[in-house]
Motif scaffolding. Sequence first.
Motif, PDB file in Angstrom:
ATOM      1  N   GLN A  61      -2.752  -3.149   1.896  1.00 41.57           N
ATOM      2  CA  GLN A  61      -1.307  -3.155   1.714  1.00 41.57           C
ATOM      3  C   GLN A  61      -0.834  -4.593   1.786  1.00 41.57           C
ATOM      4  O   GLN A  61      -1.159  -5.315   2.725  1.00 41.57           O
ATOM      5  CB  GLN A  61      -0.649  -2.315   2.817  1.00 41.57           C
ATOM      6  N   ASP A  62      -0.074  -5.024   0.777  1.00 37.99           N
ATOM      7  CA  ASP A  62       0.541  -6.348   0.763  1.00 37.99           C
ATOM      8  C   ASP A  62       2.048  -6.122   0.667  1.00 37.99           C
ATOM      9  O   ASP A  62       2.575  -5.871  -0.419  1.00 37.99           O
ATOM     10  CB  ASP A  62       0.035  -7.165  -0.423  1.00 37.99           C
ATOM     11  N   LYS A  63       2.695  -6.130   1.810  1.00 40.35           N
ATOM     12  CA  LYS A  63       4.121  -5.770   1.927  1.00 40.35           C
ATOM     13  C   LYS A  63       4.317  -4.365   1.372  1.00 40.35           C
ATOM     14  O   LYS A  63       3.780  -3.423   1.920  1.00 40.35           O
ATOM     15  CB  LYS A  63       4.985  -6.823   1.256  1.00 40.35           C
ATOM     16  N   ASP A  64       5.043  -4.221   0.250  1.00 46.24           N
ATOM     17  CA  ASP A  64       5.288  -2.883  -0.301  1.00 46.24           C
ATOM     18  C   ASP A  64       4.352  -2.531  -1.451  1.00 46.24           C
ATOM     19  O   ASP A  64       4.569  -1.557  -2.158  1.00 46.24           O
ATOM     20  CB  ASP A  64       6.749  -2.759  -0.754  1.00 46.24           C
ATOM     21  N   THR A  65       3.289  -3.310  -1.640  1.00 46.70           N
ATOM     22  CA  THR A  65       2.363  -3.104  -2.751  1.00 46.70           C
ATOM     23  C   THR A  65       0.993  -2.679  -2.252  1.00 46.70           C
ATOM     24  O   THR A  65       0.428  -3.293  -1.341  1.00 46.70           O
ATOM     25  CB  THR A  65       2.228  -4.404  -3.577  1.00 46.70           C
ATOM     26  N   LEU A  66       0.465  -1.638  -2.860  1.00 41.88           N
ATOM     27  CA  LEU A  66      -0.894  -1.184  -2.583  1.00 41.88           C
ATOM     28  C   LEU A  66      -1.830  -1.983  -3.491  1.00 41.88           C
ATOM     29  O   LEU A  66      -1.627  -2.037  -4.705  1.00 41.88           O
ATOM     30  CB  LEU A  66      -1.000   0.309  -2.879  1.00 41.88           C
ATOM     31  N   LEU A 104      -7.841 -13.715  -7.261  1.00 40.23           N
ATOM     32  CA  LEU A 104      -7.083 -13.479  -8.474  1.00 40.23           C
ATOM     33  C   LEU A 104      -6.163 -12.290  -8.258  1.00 40.23           C
ATOM     34  O   LEU A 104      -6.607 -11.141  -8.257  1.00 40.23           O
ATOM     35  CB  LEU A 104      -8.022 -13.189  -9.651  1.00 40.23           C
ATOM     36  N   LYS A 105      -4.887 -12.565  -8.050  1.00 38.29           N
ATOM     37  CA  LYS A 105      -3.902 -11.502  -7.882  1.00 38.29           C
ATOM     38  C   LYS A 105      -3.542 -10.970  -9.270  1.00 38.29           C
ATOM     39  O   LYS A 105      -3.479 -11.745 -10.244  1.00 38.29           O
ATOM     40  CB  LYS A 105      -2.652 -12.019  -7.194  1.00 38.29           C
ATOM     41  N   ASN A 106      -3.317  -9.672  -9.375  1.00 34.01           N
ATOM     42  CA  ASN A 106      -2.992  -9.048 -10.672  1.00 34.01           C
ATOM     43  C   ASN A 106      -4.035  -9.421 -11.720  1.00 34.01           C
ATOM     44  O   ASN A 106      -3.693  -9.816 -12.828  1.00 34.01           O
ATOM     45  CB  ASN A 106      -1.597  -9.451 -11.146  1.00 34.01           C
ATOM     46  N   LYS A 136      -9.524   4.223 -12.784  1.00 34.96           N
ATOM     47  CA  LYS A 136      -9.647   5.674 -12.599  1.00 34.96           C
ATOM     48  C   LYS A 136      -9.790   6.034 -11.119  1.00 34.96           C
ATOM     49  O   LYS A 136      -9.211   7.011 -10.653  1.00 34.96           O
ATOM     50  CB  LYS A 136     -10.833   6.213 -13.393  1.00 34.96           C
ATOM     51  N   THR A 137     -10.554   5.243 -10.390  1.00 33.97           N
ATOM     52  CA  THR A 137     -10.733   5.504  -8.964  1.00 33.97           C
ATOM     53  C   THR A 137      -9.424   5.290  -8.207  1.00 33.97           C
ATOM     54  O   THR A 137      -9.089   6.055  -7.297  1.00 33.97           O
ATOM     55  CB  THR A 137     -11.858   4.625  -8.386  1.00 33.97           C
ATOM     56  N   ALA A 138      -8.658   4.278  -8.590  1.00 30.98           N
ATOM     57  CA  ALA A 138      -7.359   4.028  -7.960  1.00 30.98           C
ATOM     58  C   ALA A 138      -6.412   5.200  -8.217  1.00 30.98           C
ATOM     59  O   ALA A 138      -5.697   5.634  -7.302  1.00 30.98           O
ATOM     60  CB  ALA A 138      -6.765   2.724  -8.489  1.00 30.98           C
ATOM     61  N   LYS A 139      -6.396   5.710  -9.432  1.00 31.53           N
ATOM     62  CA  LYS A 139      -5.549   6.867  -9.749  1.00 31.53           C
ATOM     63  C   LYS A 139      -5.950   8.071  -8.897  1.00 31.53           C
ATOM     64  O   LYS A 139      -5.090   8.804  -8.403  1.00 31.53           O
ATOM     65  CB  LYS A 139      -5.637   7.206 -11.234  1.00 31.53           C
ATOM     66  N   PHE A 140      -7.246   8.263  -8.705  1.00 31.95           N
ATOM     67  CA  PHE A 140      -7.729   9.355  -7.866  1.00 31.95           C
ATOM     68  C   PHE A 140      -7.264   9.165  -6.420  1.00 31.95           C
ATOM     69  O   PHE A 140      -6.810  10.104  -5.769  1.00 31.95           O
ATOM     70  CB  PHE A 140      -9.253   9.448  -7.944  1.00 31.95           C
ATOM     71  N   PHE A 141      -7.374   7.940  -5.917  1.00 32.51           N
ATOM     72  CA  PHE A 141      -6.924   7.618  -4.560  1.00 32.51           C
ATOM     73  C   PHE A 141      -5.442   7.963  -4.401  1.00 32.51           C
ATOM     74  O   PHE A 141      -5.038   8.607  -3.422  1.00 32.51           O
ATOM     75  CB  PHE A 141      -7.166   6.132  -4.265  1.00 32.51           C
ATOM     76  N   LEU A 142      -4.627   7.536  -5.352  1.00 32.96           N
ATOM     77  CA  LEU A 142      -3.192   7.814  -5.299  1.00 32.96           C
ATOM     78  C   LEU A 142      -2.928   9.319  -5.332  1.00 32.96           C
ATOM     79  O   LEU A 142      -2.121   9.838  -4.556  1.00 32.96           O
ATOM     80  CB  LEU A 142      -2.469   7.117  -6.459  1.00 32.96           C
ATOM     81  N   HIS A 143      -3.611  10.010  -6.237  1.00 37.42           N
ATOM     82  CA  HIS A 143      -3.431  11.450  -6.379  1.00 37.42           C
ATOM     83  C   HIS A 143      -3.763  12.181  -5.076  1.00 37.42           C
ATOM     84  O   HIS A 143      -3.059  13.110  -4.680  1.00 37.42           O
ATOM     85  CB  HIS A 143      -4.291  11.983  -7.533  1.00 37.42           C
ATOM     86  N   TYR A 188       3.148   5.544 -11.263  1.00 36.69           N
ATOM     87  CA  TYR A 188       4.479   5.330 -11.824  1.00 36.69           C
ATOM     88  C   TYR A 188       5.540   5.064 -10.762  1.00 36.69           C
ATOM     89  O   TYR A 188       6.523   4.397 -11.024  1.00 36.69           O
ATOM     90  CB  TYR A 188       4.883   6.526 -12.697  1.00 36.69           C
ATOM     91  N   ASN A 189       5.342   5.624  -9.564  1.00 36.33           N
ATOM     92  CA  ASN A 189       6.337   5.411  -8.521  1.00 36.33           C
ATOM     93  C   ASN A 189       5.779   4.686  -7.298  1.00 36.33           C
ATOM     94  O   ASN A 189       6.414   4.647  -6.263  1.00 36.33           O
ATOM     95  CB  ASN A 189       6.983   6.741  -8.102  1.00 36.33           C
ATOM     96  N   THR A 190       4.588   4.130  -7.428  1.00 38.44           N
ATOM     97  CA  THR A 190       3.959   3.387  -6.341  1.00 38.44           C
ATOM     98  C   THR A 190       3.628   1.991  -6.838  1.00 38.44           C
ATOM     99  O   THR A 190       2.955   1.831  -7.854  1.00 38.44           O
ATOM    100  CB  THR A 190       2.657   4.082  -5.881  1.00 38.44           C
ATOM    101  N   SER A 191       4.102   0.988  -6.131  1.00 38.70           N
ATOM    102  CA  SER A 191       3.812  -0.393  -6.502  1.00 38.70           C
ATOM    103  C   SER A 191       2.338  -0.681  -6.209  1.00 38.70           C
ATOM    104  O   SER A 191       1.900  -0.594  -5.061  1.00 38.70           O
ATOM    105  CB  SER A 191       4.706  -1.349  -5.706  1.00 38.70           C
ATOM    106  N   CYS A 192       1.583  -0.988  -7.268  1.00 38.66           N
ATOM    107  CA  CYS A 192       0.135  -1.233  -7.144  1.00 38.66           C
ATOM    108  C   CYS A 192      -0.254  -2.461  -7.950  1.00 38.66           C
ATOM    109  O   CYS A 192       0.422  -2.835  -8.905  1.00 38.66           O
ATOM    110  CB  CYS A 192      -0.669  -0.066  -7.710  1.00 38.66           C
ATOM    111  N   ARG A 193      -1.376  -3.040  -7.561  1.00 36.54           N
ATOM    112  CA  ARG A 193      -1.971  -4.103  -8.375  1.00 36.54           C
ATOM    113  C   ARG A 193      -3.475  -4.122  -8.122  1.00 36.54           C
ATOM    114  O   ARG A 193      -3.974  -3.552  -7.158  1.00 36.54           O
ATOM    115  CB  ARG A 193      -1.339  -5.458  -8.101  1.00 36.54           C
TER     116      ARG A 193
END
Length: 127
Positions: A51-56, A123-125, A86-93, A100-105
Amino acid sequence: MLWTSKSTKNNNRAAGSEWELFAERYLKNHGLTLVANNFHSRHGEVDLIMQDKDTLVFIEVKYRKNSQFGGAIAAVSPTKKQKLTKTAKFFLHQRGLNEYNTSCRFDVIAIEGDNHHPTINWLKNAF
């Protein structure tokens, strides 16, 4: 025929784990908080989720002893990026969230050099 012994694979895995821990400490020193490490899905693995402030932040850690063959940054292939996504989407799910509603990078921690003098590129983003 090229092959690696089981002990070589275990040594590589252990070294990878050490560099991931090194990257985790580095990121914690820069204000990030650990959410999960070595998160697996059928699509692949994310080394660190922080977690980086409000970003996962989904983080791939790559280590190379030298920059021959493109170095650590070049080791993050388009296929690897797709697996991470794909793994990140699974984690979120799993947590009732979505991209779409979660700040991620997606970040990459590229480490090169030896144990005594590693060079760290964050390397951010990255993608």
